[in-house]
Design an enzyme around this catalytic site. Structure first.
Site, PDB file in Angstrom:
ATOM      1  CE  LYS A 120      28.890 -78.111  18.027  1.00  0.00           C
ATOM      2  NZ  LYS A 120      29.680 -77.287  17.542  1.00  0.00           N
ATOM      3  CG  ASP A 125      29.112 -74.693  11.354  1.00  0.00           C
ATOM      4  OD1 ASP A 125      28.612 -73.557  11.609  1.00  0.00           O
ATOM      5  OD2 ASP A 125      29.376 -75.702  12.065  1.00  0.00           O
TER       6      ASP A 125
END
Length: 344
Positions: free
Chosen positions: A260, A185
């Site tokens: 999310k 990430d």
């Protein structure tokens, strides 16, 4: 049953060790917990963490946003409140806290557990990744080995703008832990050229995916990386809303989408994205910020319900807490997540 009151409290949970990414460092999970009370005594609970680096909302912003709209929902049924919420102009994290609470209230009014409410039929344990925070290489390797030894075989490795450091640390972890699944990430820290350099140095390294290598607004750059990469590319900050997701999918700017609650505005909006992804056959990650137990609960219930669409789960906040809170509906054993037996 009509909503009679909405209250907020600020909560903190201490972390075992500092959480570091290219965007921020945190020693605590700090979040707003919202309670939505109904005239029959039911209370729906939602949460939203401080997400200044991602959504632009700190704790005070979330509290202010909820305070400006909460009277709109008094006297409404939970379903009416949920619909009205998404017509407001408040931030996505504040929306998410209320959205989670309203959905929780709907499940209580239906006299269903959350897994029944979502129609879950398969409660076989799922697996989450665990975050390896950005640090100097030796420390990251140490943290990765410790996590793996503790049964956490899916490692989400946070890297920063120094792409040489990223190459070195990922190669070192892969060499030391050849059976680990590695997710990288970059949190928007790279240029297209950095991304190409990293990918070129990973042809002999097994990596599951690279998440949001370039700045969110650079869809053309993300698309270019996706086209040349032998590693799956995951869009995160480039995909907040369903409209954002559609742009990424239609333009083929990424292979996967990270959903999310705090980006899209809550569980009801996450479901809309998941249904679209299912129809388009686009695999997803269900992710989170550093969040409290009620928002993680709701995300995990959703992960079980949409396990056919969700290929990766990044809901490791409880693994990072110094102490496991009692509010969680789930048990964590290494990366394995199962519903507590007393809730079955």
């Amino acid at each position: 049953m009509k909503i009679t009151d909405i209250k907020t409290h600020v909560k903190q949970i201490e972390l075992k060790t500092p959480f570091k990414t290219a965007l921020r460092t945190a020693t605590h999970v700090e979040f707003v917990r919202v309670f939505v009370e109904c005239e029959n005594g039911f209370v729906g609970v939602g949460e939203a963490p401080a997400t200044k680096a991602i959504t632009g909302e700190g704790i005070e912003d979330i509290l202010h946003s909820i305070g400006t709209v909460q009277e709109l929902f008094l006297g409404l049924e939970a379903e009416e409140a949920l619909e009205k919420l998404h017509d407001t102009k408040i931030g996505s994290s504040a929306k998410a806290a209320l959205d989670i609470a309203f959905v929780h209230l709907l499940s209580l009014e239906a006299k269903k557990s959350l897994y029944d409410y979502f129609g879950t039929t398969d409660l076989t344990p799922l697996q989450t990744d665990v975050t390896i925070s950005l640090n100097e290489s030796a420390m990251m390797l140490h943290d990765a080995k410790k996590a793996f030894d503790d049964g956490m075989e899916i490692l989400k490795v946070k890297v920063g703008s120094d792409v040489l450091h990223a190459v070195d640390v990922v190669r070192a972890i892969a060499k030391e832990l050849p059976s680990a699944k590695i997710l990288v990430d970059a949190n928007q820290a790279w240029s297209v050229e950095d991304s190409e350099f990293f990918i070129a140095n990973m042809f002999d390294v097994a990596i599951e995916l690279i998440e949001q290598p370039v700045i969110a607004s650079d869809l053309d750059g993300l698309k270019k990386i996706t086209e040349i990469s032998h590693i799956l590319i995951l869009a995160d900050e480039a995909a907040f809303t369903l409209d954002d997701v559609k742009k990424v999918v239609v333009s083929k700017s990424a292979d996967m989408i990270n959903i999310k609650f705090m980006k899209c505005g809550g569980v009801s909006k996450a479901i809309e994205i998941l249904e679209y992804a299912r129809a388009q056959k686009v695999p997803c990650m269900l992710g989170s910020m550093l969040e409290g137990p009620y928002s993680i609960n709701m995300a995990l219930h959703l992960a079980f319900a949409y396990r056919d669409v969700i290929k990766y789960i990044d809901l490791d906040s409880p693994l990072l807490y110094k102490e496991m809170p009692s509010e969680l509906d789930f048990e964590f054993s290494g990366c394995d997540i199962s519903l507590k037996t007393n809730l079955l």
